[in-house]
Scaffold this motif. Structure first.
Motif, mmCIF file in Angstrom:
data_model
loop_
_atom_site.group_PDB
_atom_site.id
_atom_site.type_symbol
_atom_site.label_atom_id
_atom_site.label_comp_id
_atom_site.label_asym_id
_atom_site.label_seq_id
_atom_site.Cartn_x
_atom_site.Cartn_y
_atom_site.Cartn_z
ATOM 1 N N LEU A 25 0.821 -1.204 0.014
ATOM 2 C CA LEU A 25 -0.148 -0.043 0.502
ATOM 3 C C LEU A 25 0.634 1.257 -0.173
ATOM 4 O O LEU A 25 0.118 2.239 -0.688
ATOM 5 C CB LEU A 25 -0.743 -0.077 1.001
ATOM 6 N N HIS A 26 1.949 1.114 1.137
ATOM 7 C CA HIS A 26 3.161 2.458 0.488
ATOM 8 C C HIS A 26 4.184 2.150 -0.785
ATOM 9 O O HIS A 26 3.958 3.866 -0.979
ATOM 10 C CB HIS A 26 3.515 2.185 2.151
ATOM 11 N N GLN A 27 3.532 1.726 -1.395
ATOM 12 C CA GLN A 27 4.647 1.615 -2.115
ATOM 13 C C GLN A 27 3.941 2.115 -3.786
ATOM 14 O O GLN A 27 4.405 3.355 -4.121
ATOM 15 C CB GLN A 27 5.315 0.052 -2.635
ATOM 16 N N ASP A 28 1.984 1.835 -3.623
ATOM 17 C CA ASP A 28 1.518 2.428 -4.264
ATOM 18 C C ASP A 28 1.380 3.754 -4.020
ATOM 19 O O ASP A 28 1.130 4.349 -5.068
ATOM 20 C CB ASP A 28 -0.013 1.559 -4.389
ATOM 21 N N ARG A 29 1.046 4.039 -2.936
ATOM 22 C CA ARG A 29 1.078 5.959 -2.438
ATOM 23 C C ARG A 29 1.433 6.963 -2.598
ATOM 24 O O ARG A 29 1.827 7.488 -3.533
ATOM 25 C CB ARG A 29 0.837 5.272 -1.359
ATOM 26 N N VAL A 31 3.901 6.330 -5.507
ATOM 27 C CA VAL A 31 3.245 5.779 -7.282
ATOM 28 C C VAL A 31 2.598 6.707 -7.604
ATOM 29 O O VAL A 31 2.825 7.913 -8.321
ATOM 30 C CB VAL A 31 3.353 4.762 -7.730
ATOM 31 N N VAL A 32 1.901 6.546 -6.167
ATOM 32 C CA VAL A 32 0.369 7.446 -7.270
ATOM 33 C C VAL A 32 0.007 9.646 -6.565
ATOM 34 O O VAL A 32 -0.457 10.197 -7.321
ATOM 35 C CB VAL A 32 -1.305 6.963 -6.282
ATOM 36 N N LEU A 33 0.658 10.127 -5.726
ATOM 37 C CA LEU A 33 1.890 10.826 -5.262
ATOM 38 C C LEU A 33 2.124 11.719 -6.405
ATOM 39 O O LEU A 33 2.604 12.416 -6.551
ATOM 40 C CB LEU A 33 1.855 10.942 -4.197
ATOM 41 N N THR A 34 3.174 10.727 -7.119
ATOM 42 C CA THR A 34 3.827 11.215 -8.055
ATOM 43 C C THR A 34 3.568 11.622 -9.234
ATOM 44 O O THR A 34 4.611 11.896 -10.158
ATOM 45 C CB THR A 34 5.830 10.288 -8.081
#
Length: 77
Positions: A25-29, A31-34
């Motif tokens: 989840l933190h890895q995905d977060r 990616v999404v924020l960038t």
């Protein structure tokens, strides 16, 4: 999560996997924020078809609401 038909075992498996789920989840977060907010130049692949379909429907609905003079409604009213 239902892996077996034994609730106690399923709960244990879920509990054991939770740290891995949090890590992903933190890895995905990150990616999404960038990501850029401009979706017009996204390079989608075949596996992203549902994303493209959703965006197409969303944009059509947004244009229709603009033509009808309706303001977009909030989800939590």
């Amino acid at each position: 999560m239902r892996v077996t038909s034994v609730k106690v075992i399923d709960r244990a498996i879920t509990k054991l996997l939770m740290p891995f789920n949090t890590y992903v989840l933190h890895q995905d977060r990150r990616v999404v924020l960038t990501q850029s907010n401009d979706i017009m130049y996204d390079k989608l692949i075949h596996a992203d078809y549902p994303i493209a379909l959703y965006r197409r429907m969303y944009l059509k609905d947004k244009e229709l609401n603009k033509l009808l003079g309706n303001a977009p409604q909030k989800l939590h009213e």
